[in-house]
Design a protein around this motif. Structure first.
Motif, PDB file in Angstrom:
ATOM      1  N   LEU A 127      25.982  40.437  36.799  1.00 48.21           N
ATOM      2  CA  LEU A 127      27.023  40.116  35.824  1.00 48.21           C
ATOM      3  C   LEU A 127      28.407  40.219  36.462  1.00 48.21           C
ATOM      4  O   LEU A 127      29.226  39.296  36.360  1.00 48.21           O
ATOM      5  CB  LEU A 127      26.911  41.071  34.633  1.00 48.21           C
ATOM      6  N   MET A 128      28.667  41.323  37.157  1.00 46.07           N
ATOM      7  CA  MET A 128      29.965  41.523  37.794  1.00 46.07           C
ATOM      8  C   MET A 128      30.201  40.534  38.930  1.00 46.07           C
ATOM      9  O   MET A 128      31.306  40.012  39.079  1.00 46.07           O
ATOM     10  CB  MET A 128      30.083  42.958  38.311  1.00 46.07           C
ATOM     11  N   ASN A 129      29.175  40.272  39.731  1.00 50.15           N
ATOM     12  CA  ASN A 129      29.330  39.302  40.818  1.00 50.15           C
ATOM     13  C   ASN A 129      29.693  37.921  40.276  1.00 50.15           C
ATOM     14  O   ASN A 129      30.529  37.226  40.855  1.00 50.15           O
ATOM     15  CB  ASN A 129      28.066  39.230  41.669  1.00 50.15           C
ATOM     16  N   GLU A 130      29.079  37.522  39.181  1.00 50.12           N
ATOM     17  CA  GLU A 130      29.396  36.221  38.585  1.00 50.12           C
ATOM     18  C   GLU A 130      30.824  36.196  38.053  1.00 50.12           C
ATOM     19  O   GLU A 130      31.548  35.217  38.236  1.00 50.12           O
ATOM     20  CB  GLU A 130      28.401  35.894  37.465  1.00 50.12           C
ATOM     21  N   LEU A 131      31.248  37.269  37.421  1.00 54.92           N
ATOM     22  CA  LEU A 131      32.610  37.339  36.892  1.00 54.92           C
ATOM     23  C   LEU A 131      33.634  37.284  38.035  1.00 54.92           C
ATOM     24  O   LEU A 131      34.613  36.528  37.963  1.00 54.92           O
ATOM     25  CB  LEU A 131      32.794  38.609  36.057  1.00 54.92           C
ATOM     26  N   ILE A 132      33.405  38.040  39.079  1.00 55.95           N
ATOM     27  CA  ILE A 132      34.312  38.019  40.231  1.00 55.95           C
ATOM     28  C   ILE A 132      34.337  36.627  40.861  1.00 55.95           C
ATOM     29  O   ILE A 132      35.397  36.108  41.210  1.00 55.95           O
ATOM     30  CB  ILE A 132      33.920  39.104  41.252  1.00 55.95           C
ATOM     31  N   LYS A 133      33.175  36.014  41.003  1.00 61.96           N
ATOM     32  CA  LYS A 133      33.106  34.663  41.576  1.00 61.96           C
ATOM     33  C   LYS A 133      33.928  33.682  40.746  1.00 61.96           C
ATOM     34  O   LYS A 133      34.698  32.890  41.290  1.00 61.96           O
ATOM     35  CB  LYS A 133      31.649  34.208  41.657  1.00 61.96           C
ATOM     36  N   GLU A 134      33.823  33.747  39.442  1.00 59.82           N
ATOM     37  CA  GLU A 134      34.581  32.843  38.573  1.00 59.82           C
ATOM     38  C   GLU A 134      36.087  33.090  38.686  1.00 59.82           C
ATOM     39  O   GLU A 134      36.873  32.151  38.693  1.00 59.82           O
ATOM     40  CB  GLU A 134      34.125  32.979  37.118  1.00 59.82           C
ATOM     41  N   LEU A 135      36.476  34.346  38.800  1.00 59.34           N
ATOM     42  CA  LEU A 135      37.899  34.649  38.965  1.00 59.34           C
ATOM     43  C   LEU A 135      38.415  34.138  40.309  1.00 59.34           C
ATOM     44  O   LEU A 135      39.514  33.588  40.401  1.00 59.34           O
ATOM     45  CB  LEU A 135      38.143  36.157  38.835  1.00 59.34           C
ATOM     46  N   ARG A 136      37.611  34.293  41.351  1.00 56.91           N
ATOM     47  CA  ARG A 136      38.016  33.794  42.669  1.00 56.91           C
ATOM     48  C   ARG A 136      38.090  32.266  42.679  1.00 56.91           C
ATOM     49  O   ARG A 136      38.939  31.693  43.356  1.00 56.91           O
ATOM     50  CB  ARG A 136      37.056  34.304  43.754  1.00 56.91           C
ATOM     51  N   TYR A 137      37.219  31.591  41.934  1.00 56.28           N
ATOM     52  CA  TYR A 137      37.290  30.129  41.830  1.00 56.28           C
ATOM     53  C   TYR A 137      38.634  29.690  41.276  1.00 56.28           C
ATOM     54  O   TYR A 137      39.134  28.624  41.605  1.00 56.28           O
ATOM     55  CB  TYR A 137      36.189  29.582  40.929  1.00 56.28           C
ATOM     56  N   LYS A 138      39.200  30.514  40.423  1.00 60.41           N
ATOM     57  CA  LYS A 138      40.517  30.219  39.859  1.00 60.41           C
ATOM     58  C   LYS A 138      41.644  30.769  40.727  1.00 60.41           C
ATOM     59  O   LYS A 138      42.781  30.809  40.313  1.00 60.41           O
ATOM     60  CB  LYS A 138      40.626  30.793  38.436  1.00 60.41           C
ATOM     61  N   ASP A 139      41.308  31.210  41.932  1.00 58.62           N
ATOM     62  CA  ASP A 139      42.263  31.691  42.929  1.00 58.62           C
ATOM     63  C   ASP A 139      43.016  32.947  42.492  1.00 58.62           C
ATOM     64  O   ASP A 139      44.170  33.159  42.858  1.00 58.62           O
ATOM     65  CB  ASP A 139      43.248  30.588  43.341  1.00 58.62           C
ATOM     66  N   ILE A 140      42.355  33.783  41.709  1.00 60.04           N
ATOM     67  CA  ILE A 140      42.918  35.084  41.339  1.00 60.04           C
ATOM     68  C   ILE A 140      42.709  36.023  42.516  1.00 60.04           C
ATOM     69  O   ILE A 140      41.590  36.207  42.980  1.00 60.04           O
ATOM     70  CB  ILE A 140      42.242  35.638  40.061  1.00 60.04           C
ATOM     71  N   SER A 141      43.789  36.628  43.008  1.00 58.43           N
ATOM     72  CA  SER A 141      43.685  37.451  44.207  1.00 58.43           C
ATOM     73  C   SER A 141      43.631  38.950  43.930  1.00 58.43           C
ATOM     74  O   SER A 141      43.152  39.706  44.758  1.00 58.43           O
ATOM     75  CB  SER A 141      44.851  37.148  45.153  1.00 58.43           C
ATOM     76  N   THR A 142      44.107  39.394  42.785  1.00 55.73           N
ATOM     77  CA  THR A 142      44.057  40.814  42.448  1.00 55.73           C
ATOM     78  C   THR A 142      43.256  40.991  41.167  1.00 55.73           C
ATOM     79  O   THR A 142      43.631  40.474  40.114  1.00 55.73           O
ATOM     80  CB  THR A 142      45.476  41.393  42.255  1.00 55.73           C
ATOM     81  N   ILE A 143      42.148  41.713  41.276  1.00 56.63           N
ATOM     82  CA  ILE A 143      41.267  41.957  40.139  1.00 56.63           C
ATOM     83  C   ILE A 143      41.227  43.460  39.909  1.00 56.63           C
ATOM     84  O   ILE A 143      40.907  44.217  40.832  1.00 56.63           O
ATOM     85  CB  ILE A 143      39.848  41.421  40.393  1.00 56.63           C
ATOM     86  N   THR A 144      41.571  43.886  38.709  1.00 52.96           N
ATOM     87  CA  THR A 144      41.573  45.311  38.392  1.00 52.96           C
ATOM     88  C   THR A 144      40.605  45.598  37.249  1.00 52.96           C
ATOM     89  O   THR A 144      40.189  44.689  36.521  1.00 52.96           O
ATOM     90  CB  THR A 144      42.982  45.804  37.989  1.00 52.96           C
ATOM     91  N   LEU A 145      40.270  46.854  37.099  1.00 50.27           N
ATOM     92  CA  LEU A 145      39.491  47.302  35.944  1.00 50.27           C
ATOM     93  C   LEU A 145      39.747  48.786  35.749  1.00 50.27           C
ATOM     94  O   LEU A 145      40.288  49.457  36.622  1.00 50.27           O
ATOM     95  CB  LEU A 145      38.001  47.018  36.115  1.00 50.27           C
ATOM     96  N   PHE A 146      39.387  49.269  34.597  1.00 48.32           N
ATOM     97  CA  PHE A 146      39.453  50.689  34.287  1.00 48.32           C
ATOM     98  C   PHE A 146      38.025  51.165  34.110  1.00 48.32           C
ATOM     99  O   PHE A 146      37.218  50.484  33.475  1.00 48.32           O
ATOM    100  CB  PHE A 146      40.256  50.938  33.004  1.00 48.32           C
ATOM    101  N   ALA A 147      37.692  52.314  34.687  1.00 54.02           N
ATOM    102  CA  ALA A 147      36.309  52.775  34.678  1.00 54.02           C
ATOM    103  C   ALA A 147      36.221  54.229  34.256  1.00 54.02           C
ATOM    104  O   ALA A 147      37.047  55.046  34.651  1.00 54.02           O
ATOM    105  CB  ALA A 147      35.701  52.608  36.071  1.00 54.02           C
ATOM    106  N   ASP A 148      35.199  54.525  33.486  1.00 54.72           N
ATOM    107  CA  ASP A 148      34.877  55.908  33.159  1.00 54.72           C
ATOM    108  C   ASP A 148      34.333  56.583  34.417  1.00 54.72           C
ATOM    109  O   ASP A 148      33.731  55.923  35.276  1.00 54.72           O
ATOM    110  CB  ASP A 148      33.824  55.972  32.055  1.00 54.72           C
ATOM    111  N   PRO A 149      34.516  57.899  34.542  1.00 55.69           N
ATOM    112  CA  PRO A 149      34.080  58.602  35.755  1.00 55.69           C
ATOM    113  C   PRO A 149      32.602  58.402  36.106  1.00 55.69           C
ATOM    114  O   PRO A 149      32.256  58.327  37.278  1.00 55.69           O
ATOM    115  CB  PRO A 149      34.370  60.074  35.442  1.00 55.69           C
TER     116      PRO A 149
END
Length: 175
Positions: A127-149
């Motif tokens: 799921l995450m790999n697909e989301l990152i791939k789609e963001l990179r296709y749109k040439d997004i260079s900085t991807i952030t997230l907030f995560a629980d410990p």
């Protein structure tokens, strides 16, 4: 509750021409009837049943959110990715993630969830790999997230790291 702000380490500046695809709604078979899973499909930017999404979030113990606000959040998302188990009678939503973006430089990933019955099978990574791939296709260079410990290591294995500049996120909440 402690959150960690993570950045995705982009290792490539430009995508190769053959990697660029349209981000129109699409559906791809991810797993074809294995021992413990039926057909699992991954979908990009398809319509999402809001009530099924809330049931999925309930399954992992998330606080219930007003359905109208969930719809607004989805309507304003840059990319949505779902995992569906195709059953005879219907499709079961078993995973979800979304990202918001400035449509140019930055994106933030939100609401990553996998149904407990389907965790530890590699589906969260897919799921995450697909989301990152789609963001990179749109040439997004900085991807952030907030995560629980408790999920920090999961995101680290996907290439996320703590803010390399040591900047800690700040939040404003109404009193």
């Amino acid at each position: 509750m402690t959150f960690w702000h993570f950045f995705f380490k982009n290792t490539r500046k430009k995508l190769l021409p053959q990697e660029i695809e349209n981000i129109e709604p699409k559906e791809t078979l991810l797993i074809k009837n294995s021992n413990d899973l039926n057909n699992i499909y991954i979908t990009i930017n398809k319509e999402i049943n809001l009530y099924e999404l809330e049931e999925l979030c309930d399954s992992v113990g998330w606080v219930r959110r007003p359905i109208k606000k969930v719809k607004t959040a989805l309507d304003n998302s840059f990319v949505t990715v779902c995992l569906l188990e195709k059953q005879k009678q219907r499709n079961l939503l078993i995973g979800f993630a979304r990202a918001t973006s400035d449509h140019s430089f930055n994106a933030t990933i939100w609401d990553v969830v996998i149904h407990p019955n389907f965790q530890s099978k590699g589906l969260g990574k897919a799921l995450m790999n697909e989301l990152i791939k789609e963001l990179r296709y749109k040439d997004i260079s900085t991807i952030t997230l907030f995560a629980d410990p408790q999920v920090l290591n999961f995101y680290r294995t996907l290439g996320f790291m703590s803010d390399p500049d040591g900047v800690k996120g700040m939040f404003w909440y109404p009193l």
